[in-house]
Design a protein around this motif. Sequence first.
Motif, PDB file in Angstrom:
ATOM      1  N   THR B  98       0.826  -1.202   0.000  1.00  0.00           N
ATOM      2  CA  THR B  98       0.000   0.000   0.000  1.00  0.00           C
ATOM      3  C   THR B  98       0.861   1.254   0.000  1.00  0.00           C
ATOM      4  O   THR B  98       0.578   2.216  -0.728  1.00  0.00           O
ATOM      5  CB  THR B  98      -0.937   0.002   1.221  1.00  0.00           C
ATOM      6  OG1 THR B  98      -1.785  -1.143   1.136  1.00  0.00           O
ATOM      7  CG2 THR B  98      -1.783   1.245   1.272  1.00  0.00           C
ATOM      8  N   THR B 275      -7.377   3.398  -1.587  1.00  0.00           N
ATOM      9  CA  THR B 275      -6.757   2.071  -1.705  1.00  0.00           C
ATOM     10  C   THR B 275      -7.776   0.952  -1.506  1.00  0.00           C
ATOM     11  O   THR B 275      -7.653  -0.106  -2.101  1.00  0.00           O
ATOM     12  CB  THR B 275      -5.619   1.880  -0.680  1.00  0.00           C
ATOM     13  OG1 THR B 275      -6.146   2.057   0.615  1.00  0.00           O
ATOM     14  CG2 THR B 275      -4.480   2.836  -0.933  1.00  0.00           C
ATOM     15  N   GLU B 279      -7.276  -1.114  -4.741  1.00  0.00           N
ATOM     16  CA  GLU B 279      -6.611  -2.392  -4.501  1.00  0.00           C
ATOM     17  C   GLU B 279      -7.533  -3.558  -4.792  1.00  0.00           C
ATOM     18  O   GLU B 279      -7.089  -4.611  -5.254  1.00  0.00           O
ATOM     19  CB  GLU B 279      -6.088  -2.468  -3.060  1.00  0.00           C
ATOM     20  CG  GLU B 279      -4.836  -1.629  -2.864  1.00  0.00           C
ATOM     21  CD  GLU B 279      -4.280  -1.729  -1.453  1.00  0.00           C
ATOM     22  OE1 GLU B 279      -4.813  -2.496  -0.639  1.00  0.00           O
ATOM     23  OE2 GLU B 279      -3.301  -1.019  -1.181  1.00  0.00           O
ATOM     24  N   GLY B 286      -2.362  -5.144  -0.698  1.00  0.00           N
ATOM     25  CA  GLY B 286      -2.095  -4.175   0.365  1.00  0.00           C
ATOM     26  C   GLY B 286      -3.150  -4.233   1.451  1.00  0.00           C
ATOM     27  O   GLY B 286      -4.000  -5.133   1.473  1.00  0.00           O
TER      28      GLY B 286
END
Lengths: 296, 337
Positions: B98, B275, B279, B286
Motif C-alpha cells: 500500500t 486504496t 486495490e 495491500g
Amino acid sequence: MDLTSVRPPDLAMIDTPYRRLASTLGGLIRNPLSAIGLSLVVLFVVIAVFAPQVAPQDPIALDPVHRLLPPGIHHLFGTDENGRDILSRVIVGTRLSLLGAAGILMIGVVIGVPIGLLAGYAGKWIDEILMRVTDIFLSFPSLVFAIAVAATLGPSIRNAVIATGVVWWPWYARLIRGEVLKLKHQSFVEGAKILGAGSLRIMFLHILRNSLTPLIVQVSLDFGYAVLTLASLSFLGLGAQPPTPEWGEMISAGQSYYLTQWWYVTFPGLTILVAVMAFNLLGDGLREVLSLGRAR
Amino acid sequence: MARYIARRLVLMVIVLAGMSVLTFLLTHLVPGNPAKLMAGLHATQAQVDVYTRRYGLNKPLPVQYWRYVTGLTHGDFGTSLTTQRPVAEDLKQFAPATAELVFAAMVLTVVIGVPLGALSGLFHRSWFDHSTRVISVAGAAMPAFWLGMILQVVFFAKLGVLPVGGQLDILSQSPPTITGMVVVDSLLAGQFTVFRDALLHLILPAFTLAAGGIAIVTRMSRGAMEDTLETDFIRMARAKGMPELRVVGRHALPNALTSTVTVLGLQVGALFAGTFLVESVFTWPGIGLYAVTGIRDQDYAAIMGVTLLIAITYCLANLVVDVIYALMDPRITYAGT
C-alpha cells in the motif's frame, strides 16, 4: 434548560422571497456551466421520480435467453448476466442513489447544525469539548471511517446511509460554528437579547436563519460527493444488496464480466460520473451566484 | 518551531486517544456476540465462555477499553478471523504494498497536477486552460473503482500493453524482501527485468488512485497561480523589465505552490481511502484489499486495524505537511497556534 431536546425548525418553513429564488435561478442560467449542471440535475430528479414509468423494461425479472447482450436497439446499454436490461436498472437505480445521498446530507445537517450552533453560541469549555470531538471525527479519512462504521452495522443501503451521515456531520458543525461566531455580536442578535429572546430562540431562529446561505451552498456542493461515497460503499458490498438495482452495486456485480463484456460496468459508471459532475457544477454555480448576491 | 511541533504532538495524542475510543465503541456495536463470532458457527456454550473470559468480554466497558488501549500501545490489534494471525502481523505484511502504491500516486498527483494547474493559470482562458478545467471537473467526479476497470478494459483487454492486476507477473520471481516494496526491492537487488515488470504493474493502479487528487491539485494550483499573477509584486517585477520566464519561475511559482502544499496533506487521506477501492479492482496485495476481504468475512479486528493504521498515518502526514508549510511560508508564526 435542556438544549438537546429542541429540534431545529423545519428549513422549508422559513420563508424566502420568490424574488430571491428567481434571481438565483437567473444567475445560474446565465453561466453556461451551471446551466448544464442545473438541467442535468433536473433531468436526474425527473428520472428518479418517474423511474418505473421511464424504465423500458423490468429491472429485476430474469431473462436468461438475452444474457450479456452488447448494446443494441433493444438494449441501449446492453444486458447483464441474468438478461436484465442495464438501461432500465440504471434508471431505477437513480431513485436509490439520489434518496440515499439526500439521506446522508440530512443526517449530517441534523447532527452537525445543532452542535455547531451550540459550540459557537455557548463558547468556552462547551465549544472546546465539542470542537475537539469534531477534530477527532475529522482525523479519520471520511471514506475509511464510513467503511468501518458501515461494516460494523452490517451491509445494507440504510446502514450505508447512516454510516456516511454519521461521518459527514463535523463539516457542517464547523461551518455553522464559524457563522455563529461571525453573527453572535451583530446588532440584530444583541437587539433580540435585549428584547428578552431566549438563547434557543436566538440560536435557531435569528442566527440559523442568517447562516442558511452558506449551509445551502455547502450541501449542494456535497451532494455529488455523497452520491459518489454511497456508490463506493455499494461497490464494496456495504450498500445496496443484489438484486436491488443501484449504480455502485451494478458495477460490483459486473466485476466478473467487464473484461470481456465492457458495457456491463461502463454505463452505470458513466451515469455516476455524469450525475456527480452535474451536482458539482450546480453547486459551484450556486456558490458563485449566492456569494455575489451577498457581496452586492 | 520546536514548541510548535511539541504542541502539535500533544494535540495528536489527544486525537489518537479519541480515535481509540471511537474504534472501541464501534467494535462493541458489533451485532451479535463477539465471543460467539470468534468461537465459530458451531461452538458450544462452553467454548464461547472460554473466549468470553479470555478476552474479558464479561468485564465492564471501561475495563475492557483499558485492556484494548494498553493492547494497542503494545501493538496488539487483535486476531484476524480470516488469517487466524495477529492483525499487527498482517498489517506489517500488507502495508508495504500500500505504501508503494500511495507513494507512487502521490508522485503522480504532484508531477501531473501542479504543472497542469500552473500552466492553466498562466495561460488563463486559453484553449489549454479550458480543456484542463474540463478534465479536472471530470476527474473529481470519477468513481475511482470504475476508472480502474475502464483502464483495464482499454490497456489490458483491448490493447494488451499493460497487466491487469497484482504486483508482478506469475512468471516473475519476487525479489528478496528488504523494504517489502517490490519496485524498490527489485532495484536494490539489481534485478532489472523484475523491476521493469513491477513498474508496469504499478502504472494503472497508481494512476487510478491519483486521478481524483490530480483533479483537485490542478484546480488548486490553477487558482493559486492566477491569484499570484495578479499581485503587485509580480506587476512590479514585470514593470522593471524582468524576463517573463524569471517572473514566473522565480517569483510566481514558489508563491503559488505554498498554498498547494496544504491540499497535499488532505490528499493523503483521500489516497488511503482510495486504496480500498483501487486495490480490490487491481488485486493489489495491500491493506486496502486486506480490509475489503475482511468486510466480506466480517473480520472486524482486521477492518479496525486497517482503519486505525490509516488514521494514524493520516495524522502524521498532516503534521509533516503543516511543518513543511510553516517552514515554506515565513509569515506563519508558531506562537499563536
